[in-house]
Scaffold this motif. Structure first.
Motif: not given
Ligand code: AMP
Length: 449
Positions: A233-248, A371-384
């Motif tokens: 996902a990171l690689r795809r975002i870097i490419r899709a969003e034309n990120v040149g320089t970044a701190l990760i 991100v295209d090509g990666i199945a999105g998820e949703s957040l889940e809260n709490g220990p359960r």
């Protein structure tokens, strides 16, 4: 408000104009006249607000009168880290280019002998980390009885790092008649106690912390993916969003290395910044990043502490920080001094609780980015939910990369429309965890005429 309204010399005005600054930042506008007037200052301001120039600019003018004697520095700046000390010294060089001030840097990792020789010749400005300064003092290489101006920078970091006893010892070695400038991003009770002890009748200046300005100028995105898809996902975002320089940012040191190696394998110009690298190598890596030889710098929070890069276009949170304030510190590395910046956070479903804390602190949901090509998820809260998320098998990326990224999640989209292009609007001052101390909710004081 212009720099020329603050009472600074023509030389300093030329240096700020050479640096490309058109107007003072709020902390500069409010602090500089008081500092020039000899007052003690308690500044509640973070990195990114222009706080370093708020004390270096007037100090240069004040120190231009008079000369230093051998081994008796005339001013002392204490910082928690070597990086911050180095940045302060760079500030003195930049803004002091039309003055002839001498300076020494007492930090770990650079030769003691060189610094001792400098001290022997006499320095106007001494910049030091507390431990190293006490080392020098213990060896008799330095006398602190001529210090007229003391700056304590990032006092709350000093507290976090256990340096307060050293700072107290150092202050006890200084003359009582001095001007003290004390900066801290937050003022917890322990810091208040210290400022009460070190400062005399201070002017207290609170600027809406970087937390606020970062939230305003940084367009933030959140991508929720299974853990096993994060690097993809990171690689795809870097490419899709034309990120040149970044701190990760990674949460753990170990992951810094893994991610750096993975990015390099995939053909990105990356480097890693470790807390346990020696000073020369850290500096070398930073210089290469600043000069554009490296596009992506992977770091942990500790390694990146005090790191100041002008014009950094993007920050990634490869991991969601577990302390919501760290999120604000991290994204504050981009979008500095009013510039635009972008922040991307990769979350896994089990990060729901941490993301909720960050969004509460921001006062807004973060815009979701699929991100295209990666199945999105949703957040889940709490220990359960966390348990059930962990038990779900990780999925592989499903499609060939055709990089594009789009905003999803209805509430985030709504917020985005409200906020004109994803910029978070001004809300209450935030950035200190869930508790917002009362003084931060008061409007900042106006500078005295
Ligand atoms: P600091 O808060 O001291 O870490 O400064 C943050 C960044 O703001 C640094 O990169 C400075 O070069 C920059 N800066 C400081 N003062 C100004 C100003 N008046 N206008 C524009 N940029 C500034």
């Amino acid at each position: 408000m212009n720099f020329s309204d603050l009472g600074l010399s023509q030389e300093i005005l030329s240096a700020t104009s050479d640096a490309g600054y058109t107007e003072p930042t709020p902390i500069q506008a409010q602090a500089i006249p008081h500092i020039l007037g000899g007052r003690d200052v308690l500044g509640c301001a973070q990195t990114g607000t222009g706080k370093t120039a708020s004390f270096t600019l007037p100090m240069i003018d004040m120190l231009s009168r008079g000369r230093a004697r051998a081994r008796m520095p005339r001013s002392l700046i204490l910082t928690p880290t070597r990086e911050l000390a180095t940045q302060v010294s760079e500030n003195f060089e930049t803004y002091g280019k039309y003055h002839k001030l001498t300076m020494a840097l007492l930090i770990g990792g650079i030769s003691l002998d060189d610094q001792t020789r400098k001290l022997d010749r006499g320095v106007d400005v001494l910049i030091a980390t507390p431990g190293r300064l006490l080392d020098h003092f213990g060896r008799g290489g330095i006398l602190l009885t001529d210090i007229r101006i003391l700056v304590i920078d990032e006092a709350d970091r000093m507290l976090d790092m256990g340096f307060i006893p050293d700072v107290e010892r150092i202050v006890s070695l200084l003359p009582r008649t001095r001007q003290t400038l004390f900066f801290s991003a937050t003022i917890p009770p322990e810091i208040r106690r210290l400022s009460d002890a070190f400062l005399t009748d201070p002017v207290e200046i609170t600027v809406a912390p970087n937390t606020h300005s970062a939230a305003e100028t940084v367009v933030q995105h959140l991508t929720i993916v299974p853990r096993s898809d994060k690097r993809e996902a990171l690689r795809r975002i870097i490419r899709a969003e034309n990120v040149g320089t970044a701190l990760i940012f990674c949460n753990r040191k170990r992951d810094v290395d893994i991610l750096f190696k993975s990015l390099t394998r995939h053909g990105f110009g990356a480097a890693a910044l470790h807390g346990d690298m020696d000073q020369a190598r850290r500096q070398q890596t930073l210089d290469r990043f600043k000069e554009g030889e490296i596009d992506l710098l992977v770091a942990s929070d500790v390694a990146a502490r005090g790191l100041d890069i002008d014009d950094l276009p993007a920050v990634f949170n490869f991991d969601v920080p577990t302390h919501s304030e760290d999120y604000i510190h991290r994204i504050g590395r981009t979008g500095r001094a009013g510039r635009d910046g972008r922040a991307y956070t990769l979350a896994t479903p089990e990060d729901g609780t941490y993301v909720a804390a960050i969004e509460k602190l921001l006062g807004n949901p973060i815009r979701r980015l699929d991100v295209d090509g990666i199945a999105g998820e949703s957040l889940e809260n709490g220990p359960r939910a966390r348990r059930s998320a962990r038990s779900r098998p990780a999925r592989e990326p499903t499609q060939a990369p055709r990089a594009s990224a789009k905003t999803t999640n209805r509430s985030a989209r709504k917020a985005e429309r409200r906020n004109e292009g994803g910029k978070v609007p001004a809300g209450p001052v935030v950035g200190l965890g869930d508790h917002v101390p009362e003084f931060l909710l008061k409007p900042a004081r106006r500078p005295s005429p």
